[in-house]
Design an enzyme around this catalytic site. Structure first.
Site, mmCIF file in Angstrom:
data_model
loop_
_atom_site.group_PDB
_atom_site.id
_atom_site.type_symbol
_atom_site.label_atom_id
_atom_site.label_comp_id
_atom_site.label_asym_id
_atom_site.label_seq_id
_atom_site.Cartn_x
_atom_site.Cartn_y
_atom_site.Cartn_z
ATOM 1 N N THR A 1 0.799 3.554 1.992
ATOM 2 C CA THR A 1 1.175 3.799 3.386
ATOM 3 C C THR A 1 2.481 3.087 3.734
ATOM 4 O O THR A 1 3.319 3.616 4.474
ATOM 5 C CB THR A 1 0.046 3.300 4.314
ATOM 6 O OG1 THR A 1 -1.147 4.000 3.980
ATOM 7 C CG2 THR A 1 0.379 3.546 5.778
ATOM 8 N N ARG B 1 -0.406 4.912 -15.918
ATOM 9 C CA ARG B 1 -1.659 4.693 -15.184
ATOM 10 C C ARG B 1 -2.882 4.954 -16.054
ATOM 11 O O ARG B 1 -3.916 4.297 -15.898
ATOM 12 C CB ARG B 1 -1.691 5.608 -13.958
ATOM 13 C CG ARG B 1 -0.712 5.149 -12.888
ATOM 14 C CD ARG B 1 -0.661 6.141 -11.744
ATOM 15 N NE ARG B 1 -0.110 5.498 -10.548
ATOM 16 C CZ ARG B 1 0.065 6.099 -9.390
ATOM 17 N NH1 ARG B 1 -0.276 7.370 -9.241
ATOM 18 N NH2 ARG B 1 0.564 5.446 -8.358
ATOM 19 N N CYS C 1 -14.008 4.746 14.011
ATOM 20 C CA CYS C 1 -13.834 4.531 15.461
ATOM 21 C C CYS C 1 -12.604 5.312 15.921
ATOM 22 O O CYS C 1 -11.514 5.131 15.377
ATOM 23 C CB CYS C 1 -13.636 3.041 15.730
ATOM 24 S SG CYS C 1 -13.007 2.664 17.391
ATOM 25 N N GLU D 1 -2.034 -5.466 4.116
ATOM 26 C CA GLU D 1 -2.909 -6.110 3.122
ATOM 27 C C GLU D 1 -2.424 -7.544 2.944
ATOM 28 O O GLU D 1 -1.275 -7.758 2.546
ATOM 29 C CB GLU D 1 -2.802 -5.390 1.771
ATOM 30 C CG GLU D 1 -3.186 -3.922 1.793
ATOM 31 C CD GLU D 1 -3.067 -3.271 0.403
ATOM 32 O OE1 GLU D 1 -2.890 -3.995 -0.590
ATOM 33 O OE2 GLU D 1 -3.141 -2.045 0.332
ATOM 34 N N CYS E 1 -12.769 -0.611 18.440
ATOM 35 C CA CYS E 1 -13.011 -0.929 19.850
ATOM 36 C C CYS E 1 -14.331 -1.654 20.086
ATOM 37 O O CYS E 1 -14.483 -2.361 21.070
ATOM 38 C CB CYS E 1 -12.939 0.344 20.692
ATOM 39 S SG CYS E 1 -14.397 1.408 20.566
ATOM 40 N N ILE F 1 -13.976 10.148 2.856
ATOM 41 C CA ILE F 1 -13.984 8.678 2.924
ATOM 42 C C ILE F 1 -12.770 8.169 3.687
ATOM 43 O O ILE F 1 -11.633 8.510 3.358
ATOM 44 C CB ILE F 1 -13.957 8.063 1.509
ATOM 45 C CG1 ILE F 1 -15.121 8.586 0.665
ATOM 46 C CG2 ILE F 1 -13.978 6.527 1.596
ATOM 47 C CD1 ILE F 1 -16.493 8.192 1.146
ATOM 48 N N CYS G 1 0.863 -1.183 0.000
ATOM 49 C CA CYS G 1 0.000 0.000 0.000
ATOM 50 C C CYS G 1 0.900 1.233 0.000
ATOM 51 O O CYS G 1 2.050 1.178 0.469
ATOM 52 C CB CYS G 1 -0.865 -0.039 1.255
ATOM 53 S SG CYS G 1 -1.874 1.434 1.507
ATOM 54 N N HIS H 1 5.269 5.137 2.629
ATOM 55 C CA HIS H 1 5.497 6.264 3.542
ATOM 56 C C HIS H 1 6.314 5.804 4.759
ATOM 57 O O HIS H 1 7.223 6.494 5.205
ATOM 58 C CB HIS H 1 4.158 6.843 4.034
ATOM 59 C CG HIS H 1 3.417 7.604 2.989
ATOM 60 N ND1 HIS H 1 3.932 8.695 2.334
ATOM 61 C CD2 HIS H 1 2.170 7.419 2.451
ATOM 62 C CE1 HIS H 1 3.048 9.159 1.464
ATOM 63 N NE2 HIS H 1 1.970 8.401 1.511
#
Lengths: 350, 350, 350, 350
Positions: free
Chosen positions: C43, C205, C112, C67, C98, C293, C41, C46
């Site tokens: 992330t 892309r 959450c 993932e 939680c 989102i 991902c 990063h």
């Protein structure tokens, strides 16, 4: 009597003038309304001041004003029997929409791209008489007070803003207690809000907010808004934000105080574009939904207004702080411009 | 003290018995609640009478009752720190759901096919103590009166029924003024209803309906319901029907009085299947939407209840018409069975 | 075999390391999963680069990655019989929520506030084995390919973004064709979109976008996006905007191209706060609704994913452009960082 | 040419006649359409047969037919420039609504109580020319085939039925494979349905159902519908029921096969009222929502139709099983009455 008194913008530049004008005949699909009450909107003050927006939009000479009520005294040749008739007590939807675009055909007439606005793009209601398309005339119940009936165009902004979000059992933060903000307070309550906290910079308006039902009314200049607002909702964030001020600081603080997964309705227009707006943390990562609000839903909002007023769950009279004859329009407009007022109603022919 | 008083169905057949029983220890994911108040539901009367449904569902011996409130006095070994704890003042969701089925995973736990019901499938709350899964314990605000806290399970049926339909500015017909019907009146108002008309065959219940806010309460045995109901809503049909009686005649008349495009929430259970039901004209060609209502939304309904009660927009106390110590359960159940009551609350240990 | 291979951030600073580690035992409510495929991902890149966000959030040592798919090989003592079991083929929801906060109780677990994320706040899946809470394990149908099953966490972002808006018969502009943007194309189609136009700065892309079903794929560096996009939708504005790029220019152009009354879903995170953002004209006066989102709806999104893949209306395989054994993680992460890839899958134990 | 051919009900009683009639001039707000294709609806067969409903509603002499397409050849004096004009290729919404009632003003024109229907209450389209209110003319894209354009009125019933429920990722049972049922199959797919199972008593129609995309098409006379339908959806109940047959047995079986918390859209009209209908177990206790469907949403349904056809995700041509010149109306109507057909199109002037 073939002429009438009216307040008009006669040339490009600040100010209005009191004029005499022929009473206009209704077009084939129009009605002629004898105005019994008209109220002042912030937009009218912008036109009066001849701000940048007005300079680009208004074409003098133009009779101004778009909030009013009155009685139909003549109807055009093509008005049908099942439409409003002579003698009907009506208010007006100020947006004249095209009826044929995709927005109009899909129940979004409030954002019809072909909209013309009464008192902005066509002659308005600061006058003894006005002609409007029959489709824009909304019949009021006979017992409704004229000063309340006149307010509905603006009240509808508040009702639309509130109704865009489910209020049932929600904690609600309302930033901005100008007329639309004030009117949104009893509407939010009537649609199920549990706790309503409001903010404004004006002590005068905060007093009005308390009077019409805010549980807590805070002044960012004096109060620790974040702490006190959250204390009022059991130390939590708010379920709903209604942004009615247009102040960027209010929008940003409001979004900070909104819970993850919350919803915000935005009616207030900022004086300029926003800088340093943290869309990531204020909206996206919190899963917030923002509703931009324009005009009134045609005609859901009007039906909701009628019900709110008929059921007496909303009382707009405390928000009407001043009344003038139309001939004292200058004093009325200056009072509105001062910020030290709620809604101001003027009466033609007095 | 290791035993407790309880009211139980001890064998297949009509009646209950007052028994003494060991206080049950909580399972690993359960809490033990000391019951401070418990209220009677129509279902309890069915079990008492040992009707056909009870014969198929209830396995004696069983402590009955599923509406209650109390204080947690012990928690199981696997209850986590962020869950309800000893000393918490709680009410209970009576539906014990599985948490893993499609319904539970999609926010429809109220119709989980694996539901077990407290006092029906597991020992109930007509007792000094009860164990329930920690997930079923709902924390009440400390200021809530116990007799109101106990009612929430049933109040939730009313809130769920009302909340299934948009009430904002709507005219609402409520057929049936038993406890759930009565409770739906202030809820409909709090969520925005303009005009509320109710019907029932019992003058006693119609009086209660007026007391809790019905604009008009009609008796089909005495009144021309169709005419008077429509008069009350300006000669129109109703926007919304809430069917709370289970009477086929009420359902059918209610659907007749519902406007084309209207919505109905159905909570009342008929004594039998329906005959001569005109789905074509009552539902399909009118474009009606019918919502079958079961249980309470987990947990939207509970949040809505908390807000309605905290904001004091709903006051359930006029609906509580009788209070008894649990030891006088027989008198309490018989009063409930008589139809001449609202909600009845019993207090263990008195 | 009691140890396993894993890719971890071992100290504060750029880079990862390949380590050997004890296979973790599952806690009482956890399952141990033998990882068969894991995907990369943004992330993860990063965290690899040790950007500002990572510095504030990641506490080394930490196995990274969130993932994946695999087989349950052991379950904790408190896992119940109706929950996932040994032998089940599962993917994981990466958000450990939680379960008791207002968001979790109201169907908004995706926001959450107590969320911990696998591979960010707890050890991740770039490893031969991982333990996760049983609630986070999602059972896959046996016929699903592992490389597709692994992608679902990220696919879910796309499905959530698309599903926040009604696609039925709509014209859709998707700004940004990274993996989530690409995956949103067939989802928008499957949920009813009529015309889909996409934008991205990368020709690589844009080619992928065409391959997975975009009607038109435009490059703002080369194309007159406004003109060509509107030509593609009969000269009109778009009904829907899906902002998947995080580029401020894309967001602003997208909102300009959105019709009055339109809706936008925002998933892309901007590199910084926004300046000169015209909330008045882009959102409020146009009556636009914006949906921020985050994550995936628990569990609506997962059910939708399962259906989209099972019905074969979405094929994710063209979006998987590279596959590596986990031991070649360095090459895999560098390829992802290059921007010249779709999704990249790694296989432990090869 | 001042007269035209038309098919009309000339007197009370069974049958139609081929007549010659003056070409009608358009009224001020009407358009005159030269009919290029017209299709047969079940309602036309009822009128032909002079059933009970027809006897109460139809006032001969009347040109029949309400599904058609054609070209505007003349417009009335009050048709505005932004409305359909001479040369436009149009289909017609068959419901002539009042535009001023609450339903019309609240986006529910499809159930306007003042509705008049083309070919039922006013002269219809089984003719070379027809006049319709300009508001009822819907402009088609030029590339749409006339036989498809004609079908839209009926196609709209299917689109409306499907669109009343969220199809995204859902398993769908469609009971009844007449034309509307058949058309709902590709629509359900296009709006996101995962698995579609249909039922009908006619092998001919079941074959058509398979041809247009049903995953499984079952005959209650031959198949164990409950078992096979549930096998097709992984042994579960269905998420959605679309009742398109009007057969009470289909409705009841469909509701049995619907999951707790599911939704049903009902379009099919039963031959009579329902007996032994178990509202408790089929609707209320399962928490089911039923949507009665009438007409087409004005104008959402038409926009959705246009998109579905333009995107070629729905192909209606396999459902058009017969074509005739209008002069062979008798053969066409008898074929429709036989049940051994899909849609039948007739061409005037051939």
């Amino acid at each position: 009597m073939s002429t009438m008194q009216a307040v008009a913008k006669m040339q490009a530049g600040p100010g209005f003038e009191l004029i005499r004008e022929e009473i206009p005949p209704p077009g084939p699909r129009e009605v002629l309304v004898k105005v019994t009450a008209t109220s002042i909107c912030g937009t009218d003050v912008h036109i009066y001041n001849w701000d940048k927006w007005s300079q680009g939009r208004i074409k003098p000479p133009l009779i101004v004003g778009h909030e009013f009520t009155g009685e139909i005294v003549e109807v055009g040749a093509q008005v049908r029997a099942n439409e409003p008739q002579v003698g009907d007590y009506v208010s007006a939807e100020s947006h004249i929409v095209c009826g044929v675009c995709q927005q109009c055909k899909l129940g979004q007439g409030h954002v019809c791209p072909n909209t013309r606005i009464i008192g902005v793009d066509t002659n308005g209601c600061y006058a003894e008489y006005i002609t409007i398309p029959v489709e824009n005339a909304w019949k009021n119940p006979p017992q409704m007070a004229p000063q309340v009936a006149s307010l509905q165009e603006n009240f509808g902004n508040a009702v639309h803003t509130v109704s865009a979000v489910d209020m049932r059992g929600k904690t609600v933060l309302i930033t901005g207690c100008g007329p639309a903000g004030l009117m949104s307070i009893p509407v939010a309550r009537a649609f199920g809000a549990e706790i309503i906290v409001t903010t404004d910079l004006s002590p005068y308006r905060l007093d009005l907010a308390r009077k019409v039902g805010a549980d807590l009314a805070l002044n960012p200049r004096e109060d620790d808004v974040a702490r006190r607002a959250q204390d009022a909702v059991r130390g939590k964030s708010f379920d709903v934000l209604l942004e009615m001020s247009g102040a960027p600081a209010a929008l940003i603080q409001g979004l900070h105080l909104l819970k993850p997964g919350g919803e915000a309705s935005l009616l207030g227009l900022a004086p300029d574009t926003l800088d340093n707006f943290d869309m990531n943390n204020l909206v996206i990562m919190k899963g917030i939904t923002l509703h931009g609000i324009a005009g009134r839903r045609l005609w859901e909002t009007w039906y909701q207004m009628r019900a709110l007023l008929a059921a007496k769950v909303v009382d707009l009279t405390p928000i009407i702080t001043h009344e003038f004859p139309l001939s004292r329009w200058h004093e009325a407009v200056e009072t509105m411009a001062s910020g030290e007022s709620g809604k101001i109603v003027m009466y033609p022919g007095e």
